[in-house]
Design an enzyme around this catalytic site. Structure first.
Site, PDB file in Angstrom:
ATOM      1  N   TYR A   1     -31.197  11.529  12.414  1.00 59.47           N
ATOM      2  CA  TYR A   1     -32.192  10.651  13.064  1.00 59.47           C
ATOM      3  C   TYR A   1     -33.360  10.382  12.115  1.00 59.47           C
ATOM      4  CZ  TYR A   1     -36.420   9.201  15.293  1.00 59.47           C
ATOM      5  OH  TYR A   1     -37.566   8.521  15.546  1.00 59.47           O
TER       6      TYR A   1
ATOM      7  N   ALA B   1       0.826  -1.211   0.000  1.00 55.88           N
ATOM      8  CA  ALA B   1       0.000   0.000   0.000  1.00 55.88           C
ATOM      9  C   ALA B   1       0.860   1.262   0.000  1.00 55.88           C
ATOM     10  CB  ALA B   1      -0.893  -0.015   1.239  1.00 55.88           C
TER      11      ALA B   1
ATOM     12  N   ASN C   1      -1.402   3.792   3.460  1.00 58.00           N
ATOM     13  CA  ASN C   1      -1.725   4.491   2.211  1.00 58.00           C
ATOM     14  C   ASN C   1      -1.445   5.986   2.327  1.00 58.00           C
ATOM     15  OD1 ASN C   1      -3.143   2.789  -0.018  1.00 58.00           O
ATOM     16  ND2 ASN C   1      -3.896   1.951   1.897  1.00 58.00           N
TER      17      ASN C   1
ATOM     18  N   SER D   1       0.555  -3.834  -4.798  1.00 58.88           N
ATOM     19  CA  SER D   1      -0.735  -3.202  -4.517  1.00 58.88           C
ATOM     20  C   SER D   1      -1.726  -4.233  -3.982  1.00 58.88           C
ATOM     21  CB  SER D   1      -1.255  -2.579  -5.827  1.00 58.88           C
ATOM     22  OG  SER D   1      -2.571  -2.156  -5.744  1.00 58.88           O
TER      23      SER D   1
ATOM     24  N   CYS E   1      -5.308  -7.561   4.099  1.00 58.46           N
ATOM     25  CA  CYS E   1      -6.539  -7.520   4.906  1.00 58.46           C
ATOM     26  C   CYS E   1      -7.600  -8.481   4.381  1.00 58.46           C
ATOM     27  CB  CYS E   1      -7.142  -6.107   4.897  1.00 58.46           C
ATOM     28  SG  CYS E   1      -5.923  -4.801   4.972  1.00 58.46           S
TER      29      CYS E   1
ATOM     30  N   ARG F   1       0.965   4.100 -15.504  1.00 56.69           N
ATOM     31  CA  ARG F   1       1.618   5.101 -14.632  1.00 56.69           C
ATOM     32  C   ARG F   1       3.101   5.262 -14.904  1.00 56.69           C
ATOM     33  NH1 ARG F   1      -1.949   4.394  -9.111  1.00 56.69           N
ATOM     34  NH2 ARG F   1      -3.873   5.041 -10.128  1.00 56.69           N
TER      35      ARG F   1
HETATM   36  C1  FAD Z   1      -4.393 -11.038   7.661  1.00 58.01           C
HETATM   37  C2  FAD Z   1      -4.271  -9.542   7.741  1.00 58.01           C
HETATM   38  C3  FAD Z   1      -5.414  -8.787   7.897  1.00 58.01           C
HETATM   39  C4  FAD Z   1      -5.318  -7.406   7.976  1.00 58.01           C
HETATM   40  N1  FAD Z   1      -6.478  -6.692   8.112  1.00 58.01           N
HETATM   41  C5  FAD Z   1      -6.419  -5.353   8.195  1.00 58.01           C
HETATM   42  C6  FAD Z   1      -7.611  -4.592   8.271  1.00 58.01           C
HETATM   43  O1  FAD Z   1      -8.730  -5.144   8.272  1.00 58.01           O
HETATM   44  N2  FAD Z   1      -7.503  -3.244   8.360  1.00 58.01           N
HETATM   45  C7  FAD Z   1      -6.294  -2.611   8.351  1.00 58.01           C
HETATM   46  O2  FAD Z   1      -6.252  -1.376   8.418  1.00 58.01           O
HETATM   47  N3  FAD Z   1      -5.144  -3.301   8.242  1.00 58.01           N
HETATM   48  C8  FAD Z   1      -5.174  -4.658   8.153  1.00 58.01           C
HETATM   49  N4  FAD Z   1      -4.008  -5.375   8.014  1.00 58.01           N
HETATM   50  C9  FAD Z   1      -2.735  -4.637   7.990  1.00 58.01           C
HETATM   51  C10 FAD Z   1      -2.455  -4.097   6.587  1.00 58.01           C
HETATM   52  O3  FAD Z   1      -2.423  -5.170   5.696  1.00 58.01           O
HETATM   53  C11 FAD Z   1      -1.147  -3.331   6.595  1.00 58.01           C
HETATM   54  O4  FAD Z   1      -1.267  -2.249   7.476  1.00 58.01           O
HETATM   55  C12 FAD Z   1      -0.780  -2.811   5.216  1.00 58.01           C
HETATM   56  O5  FAD Z   1      -0.667  -3.863   4.302  1.00 58.01           O
HETATM   57  C13 FAD Z   1       0.547  -2.059   5.301  1.00 58.01           C
HETATM   58  O6  FAD Z   1       0.986  -1.679   4.033  1.00 58.01           O
HETATM   59  P1  FAD Z   1       2.552  -1.511   3.756  1.00 58.01           P
HETATM   60  O7  FAD Z   1       2.684  -1.083   2.358  1.00 58.01           O
HETATM   61  O8  FAD Z   1       3.172  -0.695   4.823  1.00 58.01           O
HETATM   62  O9  FAD Z   1       3.165  -2.967   3.984  1.00 58.01           O
HETATM   63  P2  FAD Z   1       2.873  -4.338   3.218  1.00 58.01           P
HETATM   64  O10 FAD Z   1       1.493  -4.407   2.704  1.00 58.01           O
HETATM   65  O11 FAD Z   1       3.332  -5.400   4.166  1.00 58.01           O
HETATM   66  O12 FAD Z   1       3.869  -4.277   1.976  1.00 58.01           O
HETATM   67  C14 FAD Z   1       5.248  -4.315   2.176  1.00 58.01           C
HETATM   68  C15 FAD Z   1       5.844  -4.973   0.953  1.00 58.01           C
HETATM   69  O13 FAD Z   1       7.264  -4.877   1.035  1.00 58.01           O
HETATM   70  C16 FAD Z   1       7.820  -6.046   0.469  1.00 58.01           C
HETATM   71  N5  FAD Z   1       9.183  -6.165   0.999  1.00 58.01           N
HETATM   72  C17 FAD Z   1       9.587  -6.317   2.283  1.00 58.01           C
HETATM   73  N6  FAD Z   1      10.933  -6.348   2.355  1.00 58.01           N
HETATM   74  C18 FAD Z   1      11.385  -6.205   1.077  1.00 58.01           C
HETATM   75  C19 FAD Z   1      12.684  -6.155   0.500  1.00 58.01           C
HETATM   76  N7  FAD Z   1      13.787  -6.266   1.252  1.00 58.01           N
HETATM   77  N8  FAD Z   1      12.786  -6.016  -0.837  1.00 58.01           N
HETATM   78  C20 FAD Z   1      11.678  -5.901  -1.624  1.00 58.01           C
HETATM   79  N9  FAD Z   1      10.418  -5.952  -1.119  1.00 58.01           N
HETATM   80  C21 FAD Z   1      10.274  -6.088   0.218  1.00 58.01           C
HETATM   81  C22 FAD Z   1       6.877  -7.156   0.938  1.00 58.01           C
HETATM   82  O14 FAD Z   1       6.966  -8.286   0.109  1.00 58.01           O
HETATM   83  C23 FAD Z   1       5.522  -6.451   0.837  1.00 58.01           C
HETATM   84  O15 FAD Z   1       4.894  -6.687  -0.386  1.00 58.01           O
HETATM   85  C24 FAD Z   1      -4.059  -6.767   7.906  1.00 58.01           C
HETATM   86  C25 FAD Z   1      -2.897  -7.529   7.757  1.00 58.01           C
HETATM   87  C26 FAD Z   1      -2.998  -8.902   7.666  1.00 58.01           C
HETATM   88  C27 FAD Z   1      -1.731  -9.710   7.495  1.00 58.01           C
END
Ligand code: FAD
Length: 436
Positions: free
Chosen positions: A416, A10, A295, A38, A42, A69
């Protein structure tokens, strides 16, 4: 200008898109370790519960970012080293080096794995990124007993997913109610609902056993048969690359950032689950890894990396989940957290209907809210109920973000009509019970 984004979740993809929108002539490379960008972690519990194809957990396909993009997307590309001005990436098994002028670390968080024997056995999973879904689906197709270790929101959502497809689920938590980040009044309602569908145990897991595949989970009190085990014992921020380049970490262990998503190293930014941001109630840096925050942090990082100025004010920690029909949400601080922060706290717990009692099918809703006695400011609210919990948590979220007192909330001009709410909305009633 060469821009590198590490992590295509995200935060990373939002930042990349923003930079290309503001600076189309810049070269923006995204390095993503998995085959997805992307994505929506969740949605993992729901891809299992409703058995839809895992690709639907990708909001946009990689080709969209490349063609529409102009982003240079590198899949299956794990960044293994970050140095000043360059990075080393393992791209489909081959090591390559790329230069950067600005870099965003958006590496997310990873599951914590408990330090016990047996976590490497077949059919023991953590829940992290969408590619895990197909493996879990295959394993669970043959399974009768599923044991989930950890009763936070991921454990509870996975418990719903497996029990709804007919598996016998044991959910093991550390505390006497699931979702321990809620106060007891709310947690006990959750526990009663959970116990209607799954076996909730308050035990300490000491080992996982089996020959090749998992067969049982051993706790301090019991032994549970298990064909599949899910480890949902919390997450930790992925900060190794930030540490390599000398960026400071905060007290939480996540990457320290300022309001522009800058780390302590020039031209190195961080956003999403790997980074801290300000808690608007305490004014302190905090680590609340959630998707909307990731995001927004990505958006702000993208704007600032492009040379414009945009501040990320912070969060109040709004979140929501559900277990079957019970919706469970919170925003701001719980009573326990508010006391730990040194506030002089008064709390209220109310039970109400979601609409007027004469309208068919009113549902129950329970609200616990906390105020600061010295200022009457609302500090937090936790809500469970059988409908419209999101709507009421969101009302509190905005009220808390705006610094509203109990009186401000009491006089909020909410809607309401009989099919939707009672005349005195439960939010208003809570403010009245908290006094002003
Ligand atoms: C089962 C589950 C349910 C969830 N439900 C919710 C919800 O209902 N509501 C909510 O707000 N949040 C929820 N979350 C949390 C939410 O998914 C995260 O907050 C969100 O995905 C964070 O986005 P991000 O881009 O920071 O990290 P991520 O989505 O984790 O993306 C990070 C990316 O970096 C990549 N990466 C890591 N290290 C490296 C590297 N060294 N080189 C290249 N790529 C790398 C990973 O492969 C990954 O694709 C949930 C999470 C899980 C696991």
């Amino acid at each position: 200008m060469e821009v590198a984004i590490v992590g295509g979740g995200a935060a990373g993809m939002t930042a990349a898109s923003r930079i290309k929108a503001l600076k189309p002539e810049w070269n923006v490379r995204v390095f993503e370790a998995s085959s997805y960008v992307s994505h929506a972690p969740c949605g993992i519990p729901y891809a299992i519960e409703f058995d839809f194809p895992t690709e639907r957990l990708m909001y946009y396909k990689p080709e969209f970012f490349v063609k529409k993009r102009g982003i240079d997307v590198h899949l299956n590309s794990k960044v293994v080293k970050v140095k000043r001005g360059s990075l080393v990436v393992n791209e489909n098994g081959e090591e390559k080096e790329y230069e950067w002028d600005k870099i965003l670390i958006a590496t997310g968080a990873s599951p914590r794995v408990p330090p016990i024997d047996g976590v490497d056995l077949e059919n023991v999973f953590t829940v992290d990124l969408p590619p895990i879904v197909d493996r879990i689906k295959r394993a669970v197709a043959e399974a009768e007993n599923v044991v989930i270790v950890g009763a936070g929101y991921i454990g509870v959502e996975m418990a719903e997913a497996f029990s709804s497809i007919g598996k016998k689920v044991t959910l093991i938590g550390k505390y006497d109610y699931p979702l321990p980040k809620f106060d007891r009044e709310i947690g006990e309602i959750v526990r009663r609902e959970v116990e209607k569908r799954v076996d909730y145990k308050v035990e300490k897991v000491v080992a996982i056993e089996g020959k090749d595949k998992v067969e049982r989970v051993i706790t301090d009190k019991n032994e549970h048969r298990a064909d599949v085990v899910i480890l949902a014992t919390g997450v930790k921020p992925n900060v190794e690359l930030a540490e390599q380049i000398g960026a400071e970490l905060g007290k939480s262990g996540a990457i320290k950032t300022n309001e522009f998503m800058e780390t302590t190293v020039e031209n190195v930014y961080a956003a999403g689950d790997c980074a801290e941001c300000i808690n608007l109630i305490t004014g302190k840096p905090s680590w609340i890894p959630l998707a909307p925050t990731a995001n927004k942090m990505g958006y702000v990082a993208g704007v600032n990396m492009s040379g414009q100025r945009l501040e990320f004010p912070g969060v109040v920690g709004s979140q929501i989940t559900k277990f079957y029909d019970l919706e469970i949400g919170r925003t701001g601080l719980t009573e326990r957290e508010a006391k730990a922060e040194g506030f002089n706290v008064k709390s209220a717990f109310i039970e109400a209907h979601t609409k007027v009692p004469y309208y068919p099918n009113p549902k129950r809703v329970y609200i616990k809210a906390v105020k600061d006695v010295d200022t009457n400011r609302i500090l937090g609210a936790q809500i469970v109920g059988y409908e419209d919990v999101a709507m009421r948590v969101n009302v509190f979220a905005l009220a808390i973000q705006a610094g509203f007192t109990t009186k401000d909330v009491f006089f909020s001009d909410l809607v309401y009509a009989p099919p939707f709410t009672p005349i005195w909305d439960p939010v208003i009633v809570t403010a009245r019970v908290l006094r002003f």
